[in-house]
Design a protein around this motif. Sequence first.
Motif, short mmCIF file in Angstrom:
data_model
loop_
_atom_site.label_atom_id
_atom_site.label_comp_id
_atom_site.label_asym_id
_atom_site.label_seq_id
_atom_site.Cartn_x
_atom_site.Cartn_y
_atom_site.Cartn_z
N ARG A 32 1.94 2.18 -3.51
CA ARG A 32 1.20 2.49 -4.18
C ARG A 32 0.97 3.90 -3.96
O ARG A 32 0.56 4.65 -4.57
CB ARG A 32 -0.29 1.73 -4.27
CG ARG A 32 -0.36 0.36 -4.70
CD ARG A 32 -1.71 -0.28 -4.89
NE ARG A 32 -2.59 -0.25 -3.81
CZ ARG A 32 -2.90 -1.30 -2.68
NH1 ARG A 32 -2.09 -2.02 -2.68
NH2 ARG A 32 -3.66 -0.89 -1.62
N ALA A 33 0.93 4.35 -2.63
CA ALA A 33 0.61 5.58 -2.06
C ALA A 33 1.85 6.71 -2.86
O ALA A 33 1.59 7.86 -3.13
CB ALA A 33 0.76 5.63 -0.70
N GLU A 73 -4.59 4.71 -0.51
CA GLU A 73 -3.27 5.03 -1.35
C GLU A 73 -3.07 6.32 -1.87
O GLU A 73 -2.47 6.86 -2.37
CB GLU A 73 -3.31 3.85 -2.53
CG GLU A 73 -4.27 4.08 -3.54
CD GLU A 73 -5.51 3.18 -3.30
OE1 GLU A 73 -6.00 2.63 -4.24
OE2 GLU A 73 -5.75 2.67 -2.03
N LEU A 113 0.89 -1.32 -0.03
CA LEU A 113 -0.01 -0.14 0.03
C LEU A 113 0.96 1.13 -0.05
O LEU A 113 0.38 2.34 -0.69
CB LEU A 113 -1.07 -0.01 1.12
CG LEU A 113 -1.87 1.35 1.31
CD1 LEU A 113 -2.53 1.40 0.31
CD2 LEU A 113 -2.73 1.23 2.77
N THR A 114 2.01 1.22 0.85
CA THR A 114 2.78 2.34 0.92
C THR A 114 3.33 2.70 -0.61
O THR A 114 3.64 3.66 -1.10
CB THR A 114 4.01 2.10 1.93
OG1 THR A 114 3.54 2.02 3.02
CG2 THR A 114 5.03 3.26 1.88
#
Length: 304
Positions: A73-74, A285, A70-71
Amino acid sequence: MSGATARLTDLGFAAGWRAVRMLPEPAARRVFDRAGTWAAGRRGKGVRQLTANLRVATKERLGEAELDELTVRAMRSYARYWQEAFRLPSMDHRRIVEETELVGLEHLERVRNEGRGLILSLPHSGNWDAAAIWFIDWLGGPFMTVAERLQPESLYQRFLDYRESLGMRVVPLTGGERPSSTVLREWLDDGGSACLLVDRDFGRAGVPVTFFDRPTTMPSGPAVLADQTGAAIIPSTCQFTGRGWRIVFHPEVPVAGPGRLRDRVAGAMQGVADGFTASIGEQPEDWHMLGRIWADVPPDPGPP
């Protein structure tokens, strides 16, 4: 920041603005996508704070591997924001308007039909500059926003010129000819609209709220201005779609009513925090919060 470092920073942004506009859009997106992945892998302090914030925003339901994904994608989302920021002045604004999905537009339309001012309160999510292009088109004219002074002053002026070239009216948070709150109040009194980014911890100067079930603070400005002018506060969250954009508008947060102003302001900002919690939670995200927003949520530990 030393004078030499400040000058290099300004020159770096100027070069970026020129270079990215020259690239075809697919190439620019690939470059920035890779840059976001690279930045996530370096795990600097901002990225580690982002991971800690996303852990809270996902209510600690993700395992560490899922949180790391997720990080990444963020950070790719954050890189997309910058890629688009560099390109927006030369992009087709009609395309942005047409490719922006809208959720809850009826909340804005009701306020406009009543002839009242609008205060869109936003988090650092998606691309708020692209959303500004849609909003200006919908309004048929400019809205007002506030900008913090960056260092060096030449970089602040560069961002000021950039946002005004998109059609915004920008007032400095500090150092202006008149207080920004006064300028905003007069603008809203005349039925104008404003956009204010508010997802940051203001410490003792802020209003206590609960955000993702944790205590923090937010600025009181939007609620105070709404009380003074009769404008409506609409919590709004920007998101990315595949190649376009989305804006989620929540119902108006009430400020007027019985009771002390302090309590009504706190209640209104809690309503803003609740709106952010709902929409950020659906697409975390796109929340680009690389700074500390909860006092008890520090950055994740750095690499050994």
